[in-house]
Scaffold this motif. Sequence first.
Motif, short mmCIF file in Angstrom:
data_model
loop_
_atom_site.label_atom_id
_atom_site.label_comp_id
_atom_site.label_asym_id
_atom_site.label_seq_id
_atom_site.Cartn_x
_atom_site.Cartn_y
_atom_site.Cartn_z
N PHE A 286 -29.28 -60.98 -38.30
CA PHE A 286 -27.83 -60.84 -38.17
C PHE A 286 -27.22 -60.65 -39.56
O PHE A 286 -27.38 -61.50 -40.44
N SER A 287 -26.56 -59.53 -39.73
CA SER A 287 -25.84 -59.26 -40.98
C SER A 287 -24.41 -59.75 -40.80
O SER A 287 -23.56 -59.06 -40.21
N VAL A 288 -24.14 -60.95 -41.30
CA VAL A 288 -22.83 -61.56 -41.10
C VAL A 288 -21.75 -60.81 -41.87
O VAL A 288 -20.65 -60.59 -41.38
N SER A 289 -22.09 -60.43 -43.10
CA SER A 289 -21.16 -59.68 -43.95
C SER A 289 -21.98 -59.01 -45.03
O SER A 289 -23.21 -59.07 -45.04
N ASP A 290 -21.28 -58.38 -45.97
CA ASP A 290 -21.99 -57.78 -47.10
C ASP A 290 -22.70 -58.83 -47.94
O ASP A 290 -23.64 -58.51 -48.67
N LYS A 291 -22.26 -60.08 -47.82
CA LYS A 291 -22.83 -61.14 -48.64
C LYS A 291 -23.85 -62.00 -47.91
O LYS A 291 -24.67 -62.66 -48.55
N GLN A 292 -23.81 -62.02 -46.59
CA GLN A 292 -24.63 -62.97 -45.86
C GLN A 292 -25.52 -62.30 -44.82
O GLN A 292 -25.09 -61.37 -44.13
N GLU A 293 -26.75 -62.81 -44.71
CA GLU A 293 -27.68 -62.38 -43.67
C GLU A 293 -28.37 -63.63 -43.11
O GLU A 293 -28.67 -64.57 -43.85
#
Length: 746
Positions: A286-293
Amino acid sequence: MNKIFTFLFLLVSTLAQAQIQIKVIDTETQIPLENVRIRPETGKSQLSNTSGIIAFPGSEKQTFSFSKTGYESFSAILGEGEHLIQLIPKSLNLSEITVSAFESERPLLEQSAAIAVVSEQDFNRFNETSLVNSFNTKAGIRIEERAPASYRISIRGSSLRAPFGVRNVKVYWNEVPFTSPDGTTALNLLDLSNIRTAEIIKGPSGSIYGAGNGGVVNLYSPASPNGGRVSADFMIGDFGMTRYRLGVSQQVGNGGFEASYVSQKSDGYREQSAMDRQVFQLGGFFSVSDKQEIRTQLLISDLDYQIPGGLTADQVAEDPTQARPGSVNQNSSISQQSVFASIGHLYRFSSQIKNSTTLYLNANDFENPFILDYKKELGYGIGGRTKFTFDWKLAGKELRIIAGGEYQMSLNDAQNFGNKAGKADTVRFADQLLATQGFLFQQAEWELTEDLLLTIGLSENFSKLEVDRQIDASGGPTGLQVKKFDPILVPRFALNYQLNDYSGVYGSISSGFSPPTIDEVRTNEGSLNLDLEAEKGLNYELGYRLGKERLNLEATVFYFKLDQTITTYTNPQGVVLFRNAGSTDQKGIETAIDYALIRNGGGFISDLKIGTAFTGNYFTFNDYQKGDNDYSGNDLTGVPPNTLVSRLDLRTAAGIYLNFTHQYVDEIPLNDANTVYQDAYNLVNMRFGWAKSFAGKWELEAFAGVDNLTDELYSLGNDLNPFGGRYYQPAPERNWYGGVKVAFLY
């Protein structure tokens, strides 16, 4: 009004005729490429025709992804009109192969260590029932299989410490510690479909991976899904072998999930050697955002396999398929059910700083009826690993600092019973076992010049074993016994120098240590060997790599000095015990050459590759005296001095392929006195088949193969220093297999 209708008619007609036409060619040969899978951002994927051409209706710009076996994946934003796309063939150049060893993603050519990469193509050269054959094609690596699903891994060493199971090798699965804190690894709980690639670091790697002199195995699951895919495999073979797999993967936004179920069964070549394993895996990305996976994994495994036991030379000559006397009546076997769950989180604080953290929880139910006893264990484990990566500049030069830690704990209730006709009888002793291990690690990579990379690593390690004896039917003492190892620092120093764009040299000095496992301290007859010391070693290594056009070449020499070497022996009752055996000198050479005679050719033969890997392990006991026997200078037990593997891979434009492998293994000393050897042997394996894609949606493969084509009599995993001369575990004679694979893409 008529003008409006006329305008709308012309607009609809224009849109209906609007197309995005694509032609795909090979960037080197300029030959059109057929069966390139092209997936638009919206809509269904299609395959290019024999002219390399495909057309999509519409005119709006969107992203198209291109993929084809043997070529680098590619994406481009295309709109209305004609477009020429050039795909780059996957190169043999080592600078193009990126590995994550030592927590630093760098091309293999820039890595300052001996690292072997086992890819999906390596796995698919064989029958796909285990890791054994694919790993054994790599220099310096040997997996033994004494019975189906009974593995031992030897990396630059012997199997002295592993009469059964995987020890002295650290295993990670998707960056999660898969080796238990007690030092053992249940590698047989994984099916080959749970592994996409493997990276094997040869030699001590404690500076960043903690305890273990034998090396590190990093296993990775299939990559995040691209689109949707449903697949099914089925295979049958000699000795009652059947295997089927069902799988599904689905892209969801920038992430997705994949799930699979595998069932594999076999009656076995020998008596009392059947195997039955079911594995379910569910993974999510899951790619939560550009900063988090976020990545999650769930593995549920149910494994049962029988243990035929070792035979004497006379018994092998009489009938190699027989089991050791008593194995059948006592139902010598292992049954293990396991659940392994993990979650990983990646956070990018900035372009220079990021953190990756993984946590896991597992539970195991283990039963092991054996000729001499009946063991039961029920327990769980928890653990995790975290690392911070900092990318800075020092004196104008790139500097990468990696710092983090790892901690593991396991708690098991272990009981040993008498074995009465395969059933647990009266309890003999019962323990509660607690194992903890952890370490902090730091590593700095400094690019001193454009061509010179300096690596300095250090870890601080601690470990402890607790045995709380609650029942001892023999009248022995009960209560808590603790084996604690003093904190130890493990350093590593390495340099890598790039001679040019396609070759380089490296050298390293690394330290390692390996405390005894809980099975080495607590033996099956109930004794506690608390005096057993940890192995400690120092490794010197020098290597050269070349990757140019169609040629790959790797060569490594090393010298490993090991103190307090742990060896095995067997008492008159047949129980395997352990002792420290002074020191050993381990000198070795590893070479590997791969050459593509034809690569992505335009004729009938599209690919033709050959390769060879040589391992020279010249290991001796340096200082080893047992009673009146002095074994100093003897060859290290269980190590073949020379191993040579040769490979040929052929693929045609029609989809027909052939994989041929020959392996020569030198004679192997089977006891410390070097008075008994397994004879040298030659092993030939072959797989052939046909694979093709249809209509952009279907993938089909039919295959068949043969293992041990020359019908060699050999053991793929002997018992070392056994009582009664039971050295040999005969491997299967010539055996055939075949199967089909089908996948639907949507």
